[in-house]
Design a protein around this motif. Structure first.
Motif, PDB file in Angstrom:
ATOM      1  N   ALA A  26     -15.670  55.387 117.080  1.00 35.26           N
ATOM      2  CA  ALA A  26     -16.083  54.867 118.391  1.00 35.26           C
ATOM      3  C   ALA A  26     -15.044  53.895 118.934  1.00 35.26           C
ATOM      4  O   ALA A  26     -15.192  52.681 118.817  1.00 35.26           O
ATOM      5  CB  ALA A  26     -17.448  54.204 118.291  1.00 35.26           C
ATOM      6  N   LYS A  29     -15.732  53.581 125.290  1.00 30.86           N
ATOM      7  CA  LYS A  29     -17.116  53.576 125.757  1.00 30.86           C
ATOM      8  C   LYS A  29     -17.726  54.973 125.679  1.00 30.86           C
ATOM      9  O   LYS A  29     -18.870  55.145 125.266  1.00 30.86           O
ATOM     10  CB  LYS A  29     -17.160  53.064 127.203  1.00 30.86           C
ATOM     11  CG  LYS A  29     -18.564  53.015 127.798  1.00 30.86           C
ATOM     12  CD  LYS A  29     -18.509  52.474 129.211  1.00 30.86           C
ATOM     13  CE  LYS A  29     -19.896  52.452 129.845  1.00 30.86           C
ATOM     14  NZ  LYS A  29     -19.863  51.923 131.216  1.00 30.86           N
ATOM     15  N   PHE A  32     -18.524  55.854 122.131  1.00 27.26           N
ATOM     16  CA  PHE A  32     -19.615  55.056 121.599  1.00 27.26           C
ATOM     17  C   PHE A  32     -20.972  55.470 122.169  1.00 27.26           C
ATOM     18  O   PHE A  32     -21.966  55.519 121.453  1.00 27.26           O
ATOM     19  CB  PHE A  32     -19.370  53.570 121.904  1.00 27.26           C
ATOM     20  CG  PHE A  32     -20.304  52.638 121.170  1.00 27.26           C
ATOM     21  CD1 PHE A  32     -20.053  52.285 119.852  1.00 27.26           C
ATOM     22  CD2 PHE A  32     -21.427  52.121 121.800  1.00 27.26           C
ATOM     23  CE1 PHE A  32     -20.913  51.434 119.176  1.00 27.26           C
ATOM     24  CE2 PHE A  32     -22.289  51.269 121.132  1.00 27.26           C
ATOM     25  CZ  PHE A  32     -22.032  50.919 119.815  1.00 27.26           C
ATOM     26  N   VAL A 376     -16.718  48.634 124.190  1.00 29.15           N
ATOM     27  CA  VAL A 376     -17.406  49.042 122.973  1.00 29.15           C
ATOM     28  C   VAL A 376     -18.127  47.849 122.357  1.00 29.15           C
ATOM     29  O   VAL A 376     -19.289  47.950 121.941  1.00 29.15           O
ATOM     30  CB  VAL A 376     -16.411  49.659 121.963  1.00 29.15           C
ATOM     31  CG1 VAL A 376     -17.097  49.921 120.631  1.00 29.15           C
ATOM     32  CG2 VAL A 376     -15.838  50.953 122.519  1.00 29.15           C
ATOM     33  N   ARG A 380     -22.057  47.510 121.764  1.00 26.82           N
ATOM     34  CA  ARG A 380     -22.511  47.263 120.381  1.00 26.82           C
ATOM     35  C   ARG A 380     -23.412  46.033 120.327  1.00 26.82           C
ATOM     36  O   ARG A 380     -24.444  46.021 119.639  1.00 26.82           O
ATOM     37  CB  ARG A 380     -21.283  47.101 119.490  1.00 26.82           C
ATOM     38  CG  ARG A 380     -21.588  47.011 118.025  1.00 26.82           C
ATOM     39  CD  ARG A 380     -20.303  47.015 117.207  1.00 26.82           C
ATOM     40  NE  ARG A 380     -19.823  48.384 117.040  1.00 26.82           N
ATOM     41  CZ  ARG A 380     -18.551  48.736 117.151  1.00 26.82           C
ATOM     42  NH1 ARG A 380     -17.629  47.832 117.470  1.00 26.82           N
ATOM     43  NH2 ARG A 380     -18.184  49.986 116.956  1.00 26.82           N
TER      44      ARG A 380
END
Length: 541
Positions: A26, A29, A32, A376, A380
């Motif tokens: 990942a 974006k 992910f 990311v 997250r």
């Protein structure tokens, strides 16, 4: 039981290991949130089947079979029908939009005016879906280890939050594929035939149970109709389902892979009902129908097989829980927080005005290096925060059925009409969409307060009110700007200027080892917002 425990512990450790591996994949974006938009048919169909067949479909489906017989299959059957309808009629259009959320689709279609309110409704739905899935850990870990309810929820929720936070959709895709295989082996290939044999076969089951247990509509025609409205239509518009459609490599993969997954759901529905019917023969006096799954697994299966089937139940819960969690976090970050942040930035810099009219620029795939890393990291962080919120709410909530019904009623009553209207009726307007969401949602909530959450009438009248408001207000207001509709049609055809080429590259078989660099940049609603800045800005001033 030592062998069963070993099977479960190895399974849970494998889930965490896949989360760690997914973290290495990942890097952007797109990777992910939607696994780089490059899943092939096998991976796509397996993960789609995994997310729609959760704990309610497995444990609840067996419980309905215990209570009503073969007609108990209707709940999961309508889920399969909804997935088939989505795949055949809408998935190709949805995949070509190259967005991340349902609200971004509404932005594209209506010119940016309907996204915030729809984002809040979708966020509430995905949050409650994740909560109800997380509560199911209490049942499974109680059967496995005799564990306290709160500790079960914390343990199960923490594992899902961990691997989802680490690798996003890549981790969830990999774990879902494992969960799909485990469910297929555990439920369809092991538990189903063993349960029927233990009950003496179909002839013995029919001899011992009333005829209603084998009637197609034994559960009641009105109940089936309500299932269609809630679950079939819910499959058409849920963020957790759309986000999986966004992972497809192509229109064909979305259509054919989704059709395969929907067909699998129909078989799974019948299997759960048959297992529940067999459990009724074997254990006719259980305290609750939902105890049927755990009871037949504990008493009828040999050591080792029991562990695998319980892992299948655990995988069913985890696949839905992780899918709902990443959907909830994606909506919270992309549809709510980024808009709030964009509005705040405009107020701080009133004269700057050119960089994304409502924060949409922050929602594109553009950017590399530090910017890509920040995107990311931000997503997250939202998965972690939403996961913690889900665990806390699950600990405080007891009535799973009411929570799930509330989530689906608000989703379908508020968003079904403006979403399908946007896809099928060009005269629909932003004002009509906003009115539809508000009127439909408030009608559903008001009637649930008045008649009860489990009543059928709220969704009936909520949909009618939503449709009337959408049509009436759309016809009473000016048509959607021609430039917005032109951009919408271009995006549906896969020719958006902000998405250079519809082929995201990577391994043609959807192998996660493909080249992650092939994903095109700027493939969200932000590209159209930038291309049409004057009308969008005017609509949001």
């Amino acid at each position: 039981m030592a062998v069963d425990y070993a099977v479960i512990v190895l399974y849970l450790a494998g889930m965490l290991a896949m989360g760690w591996w997914g973290m290495r994949r990942a890097k952007s974006k797109s990777e992910f949130l939607v696994a780089g938009r490059r899943l092939g048919p096998a991976m796509y169909s397996g993960t789609m089947a995994a997310i729609v067949l959760g704990g309610a479909s497995t444990i609840g489906g067996v419980g309905l079979g215990y209570q009503y017989g073969l007609s108990g299959a209707w709940m999961v059957f309508t889920i399969g029908l909804g997935l088939l309808a989505l795949s055949v009629f809408f998935s190709a259009r949805i995949a070509r939009l190259k967005v991340y959320t349902v609200s971004e689709m509404l932005d594209l279609r209506y010119g940016g005016a309907a996204g915030v309110i729809s984002g809040v409704v979708m966020w509430a739905y995905t949050l409650m879906l994740a909560v109800t899935s997380t509560i199911a850990y209490a049942t499974i870990f109680d059967v496995l280890f005799g564990m306290d309810r709160s500790l079960s929820i914390i343990l199960g929720g923490a594992i899902v939050v961990a691997y989802s936070t680490l690798g996003g959709m890549w981790s969830i895709t990999l774990t879902d594929m494992v969960q799909f295989v485990v469910k297929t082996i555990g439920v369809l290939l092991l538990l189903l035939p063993i349960a029927v044999i233990k009950a003496g076969g179909f002839a013995e089951m029919k001899a011992q149970l009333p005829d209603d247990y084998f009637a197609p509509l034994g559960i009641g025609g009105q109940t089936v109709f309500t299932y269609v409205l809630i679950y079939s239509f819910g499959m058409l518009i849920g963020q957790d389902i759309w986000q999986r459609v966004f992972t497809a490599r192509s229109d064909k993969v979305a259509r054919l892979g989704g059709t395969a997954a929907g067909t699998y759901c129909l078989a799974y529905a019948l299997a759960g009902a048959v297992i529940g019917t067999a459990a009724k023969v074997l254990y006719p006096h259980l305290g609750s129908p939902d105890d049927a799954f755990a009871t037949i697994v504990k008493d009828a299966l040999p050591v080792g097989v029991r562990g695998l089937v319980l892992a299948a139940a655990l995988s069913a819960v985890m696949s839905t829980s992780s899918g709902a969690l990443i959907a909830c976090a994606t909506v919270a970050n992309n549809d709510i927080w980024s808009r709030v942040k964009g509005v705040a930035a405009k107020r701080r810099r009133p004269a700057a005005g050119g960089s994304g009219d409502d924060g949409t620029a922050s929602r594109t795939d553009a950017g590399d290096g530090a910017e890509a890393h920040d995107e990311v990291r931000g997503n997250r962080l939202f998965i972690l925060l939403m996961g913690l919120a889900v665990i806390v709410i699950a600990l405080a909530l007891n009535n799973v059925v009411e929570a799930l019904t509330l989530a689906y009623n608000v989703l379908v009553g508020g968003l079904l009409v403006p979403i399908l209207g946007g896809l099928l009726w060009k005269r629909g307007t932003a004002a009509g969409a906003l009115a539809s969401v508000a009127v439909g949602g408030l009608t559903v909530v008001g009637l649930m307060v008045w008649l009860g959450v489990l009543a059928n009438e709220p969704i009936y009248y909520g949909l009618i009110a939503s449709l009337v408001a959408y049509v009436a207000v759309s016809l009473a207001t000016p048509p959607t700007d021609a430039a917005v509709l032109a951009a919408w049609r271009a995006r549906l055809a896969g020719h958006s200027g902000g998405d250079p080429g519809g082929d995201p590259g990577g391994d043609p078989d959807g192998d996660p080892d493909g080249d992650p660099e092939g994903e095109p940049e700027g493939d969200t609603a932000g590209s159209v917002a930038l291309a049409l800045r004057p009308p969008f800005a005017a609509g949001r001033a």
